[in-house]
Write an enzyme that holds these catalytic residues in place. Structure first.
Site, short mmCIF file in Angstrom:
data_model
loop_
_atom_site.label_atom_id
_atom_site.label_comp_id
_atom_site.label_asym_id
_atom_site.label_seq_id
_atom_site.Cartn_x
_atom_site.Cartn_y
_atom_site.Cartn_z
N SER A 122 0.87 -1.18 0.00
CA SER A 122 0.00 0.00 0.00
C SER A 122 0.90 1.22 0.00
CB SER A 122 -0.86 0.00 1.27
OG SER A 122 -1.52 1.24 1.43
N TYR B 106 -2.36 -1.35 10.45
CA TYR B 106 -2.39 -1.50 8.98
C TYR B 106 -1.08 -1.01 8.38
CZ TYR B 106 -4.10 -0.89 4.15
OH TYR B 106 -4.28 -0.95 2.79
#
Lengths: 273, 274
Positions: free
Chosen positions: A157, A170
């Protein structure tokens, strides 16, 4: 769009019931590959929106078959080594081999690090980081055994390169995926296996829609106030699944034979700032 | 290899006489683009190997034409703004537009940072960093004026991601600079729908690298490997081909990468994975 020749190849795509995973699975098929599609097909308590469903996974299968390729659907929780091992064995039994692992399955939820319950931390790390390793371990073993190279592409990401507040678990997993990618690349190079990561910015999927609905626009705005816009292109808030799939296709191809251990941002300039 | 559709496009490739630039130029043509091929056509005092010649540039143009595409050759030094502006003007006069800038031209030389003389620093920075900016400036102005997007791909290096090799502080500085410039150009030109990215090659089998080995010896590569591990982590080892870099250039020049901007894409056989 570029055309690839994946005829006679088998792709193993995790998190393929919907979103980016479904997009990758269908694009592999459109370029000639048969595809094994997996998903958890149930919800995770600490994740405040529903995950992919069995019916959706079956719909992905239909889309692959419409593209003229074979598909095999397996319910599999990437956090569970027995399930991962069994799924990889079943894939090899039924498809004969695996050529590409699309390590896409992941979740996204929020909490401040000083408030986060342990279960929420564990579920995130186990899915987004341990799950990537487990799939790479078992597909990687197959690559080593068969001695005919292979490709692994992991979904990191933009949050694997920069940080965003309120999703520290995350961010940790996505940074971790990049580290894992580099080590896997070094360990598996002698077997002619390429291992790379793709770093998307926000993608218009059910995961993002679910997150926004669960936490509200204000949460998104507050996260954005730290990291800046998710895209530097006017009129473009998020990218599409197909944009991520294009990077997956390139990294899965011989055009990228000497690309390994990299993190490739498909992030509309998000990490250019 | 993937097939792209660059029919109707014009690619402007610097350092196209040989090496990576030649490879990019010919591949753009293979996928249907017309090509402006630029090179310096003379040597530089502080660079201990031969740079691209006019004959080599003409050979590149011939290879482009063999794919059924048009080629325009331009002799220019990317470190000279007047020459860059004239080159871009010539390209526009010939083809009416430019769609892709392949900002490939670059040089290398060796001296320890505390020994480096000013001329060596200036020649290298002016070519590798200022030259990238000058070409991006003038092709970029065209992109802004014509209002129909555009693509810029810059050649950085693994030396833009590490401190290696030694005795190359000026080269390292220039290639780190290319990465920073790439990001800022991406942010500034996004509103015009222009993507700007960099490719970071490892050790590539080209005249620049063989020229460096001939001038300084094998240590120029092996010393980097002593510090940073192998240039190629794959069992066959060895240098990559220019074609490997070209594949990344093609992808970044295509619509498959429409939302890829401001990135550095290493094509380095795992060198920076360690």
């Amino acid at each position: 769009m570029p055309e690839y020749d994946f005829s006679d190849k088998v792709a193993f795509v995790t998190g393929a019931a919907r979103g980016q995973g479904r997009s990758h699975a269908v694009m592999y098929a459109e370029n000639g590959a048969d595809v094994v599609v997996t998903d958890i097909c149930e919800d995770i308590d600490t994740n405040p929106y529903g995950l992919g469903k069995r019916e959706e996974l079956d719909e992905t299968v239909s889309m692959i078959e419409d593209a003229g390729q074979e598909a095999l659907a397996i319910e599999m929780d990437v956090r569970n080594e027995d399930e991962v091992e069994a799924a990889v064995e079943q894939a090899i039994d039924e498809m004969g081999k695996i050529d590409v692992l699309a390590n896409n399955a992941g979740i996204f939820n929020a909490a401040e690090l000083t408030e986060m319950p342990e279960q929420q931390w564990d579920d995130m790390i186990d899915t987004n980081l341990k799950g990537v390793w487990l799939c790479a371990k078992h597909v990687g073993k197959h690559f080593v055994d068969r001695g005919d190279g292979g490709k692994i592409v992991n979904t990191s990401s933009a949050a694997g390169l920069i940080a965003s507040p309120f999703a520290g678990h995350y961010v940790a997993t996505k940074h971790g995926v990049i580290g894992l990618t580099k080590t896997l690349a070094l360990e598996l190079a002698e077997y002619d296996v390429n291992v790379n990561a793709v770093c998307p910015t926000g993608v218009g999927t059910e995961m993002i829609a679910g997150f926004t609905e669960a936490y509200g626009e204000e949460m998104m705005d507050e996260m954005g106030s730290f990291s800046g816009p998710w895209s530097v292109f006017e009129g473009v808030d998020m990218v599409e699944e197909a944009d991520i799939s294009e990077a997956y296709m390139w990294l899965s191809s011989d055009a990228a034979r000497y690309v390994t251990g990299i993190a490739l941002p498909v992030d509309a300039g998000m990490t250019a700032k | 290899m993937p097939e792209y559709d660059f029919s109707g496009k014009v690619a402007f490739v610097t350092g196209a006489a040989h090496g990576q630039g030649e490879s990019h130029a010919v591949e753009y043509a293979r996928h249907g683009a017309d090509v402006v091929a630029l090179d310096i056509g003379e040597n530089k005092e502080t660079v201990p190997y031969d740079l691209g010649t006019d004959d080599e540039l003409e050979a590149t143009a011939q290879a482009v034409r063999e794919h059924g595409q048009e080629a325009l050759t331009v002799t220019a030094d990317v470190s000279d703004e007047d020459e860059v502006k004239a080159a871009v003007d010539a390209a526009l006069a010939e083809f009416g537009k430019i769609d892709v800038l392949a900002n490939n031209a670059g040089i290398e030389s060796v001296a320890e940072a505390v020994q480096l003389d000013e001329q060596m620093w200036d020649e290298l920075l002016d070519t590798n960093l200022k030259g990238v900016w000058l070409c991006a400036k003038h092709v970029g102005k065209h992109f802004v004026d014509r209002g129909d997007g555009g693509k810029i791909v810059n050649t950085a290096s693994v030396s833009g991601m590490t401190g290696i090799p030694l005795g190359n502080a000026h080269y390292v500085a220039s290639k780190w600079g290319v990465r920073g410039l790439t990001k800022t150009l991406a942010l500034e030109l996004a509103e015009y729908d222009v993507n700007v990215n960099a490719v970071a090659p490892g050790a590539i089998d080209t005249p620049m690298v063989s020229g460096m080995i001939e001038a300084y010896g094998e240590e120029v590569l092996s010393q980097s490997e002593d510090l940073g591990g192998p240039f190629n982590v794959f069992p066959e080892g060895g240098m990559e081909d220019a074609q490997d870099i070209t594949e990344a250039y093609m992808w970044l020049s295509s619509d498959a990468a429409r939302y890829v901007t401001g990135i550095t894409l290493p094509v380095d056989a795992g060198f920076t994975s360690k």
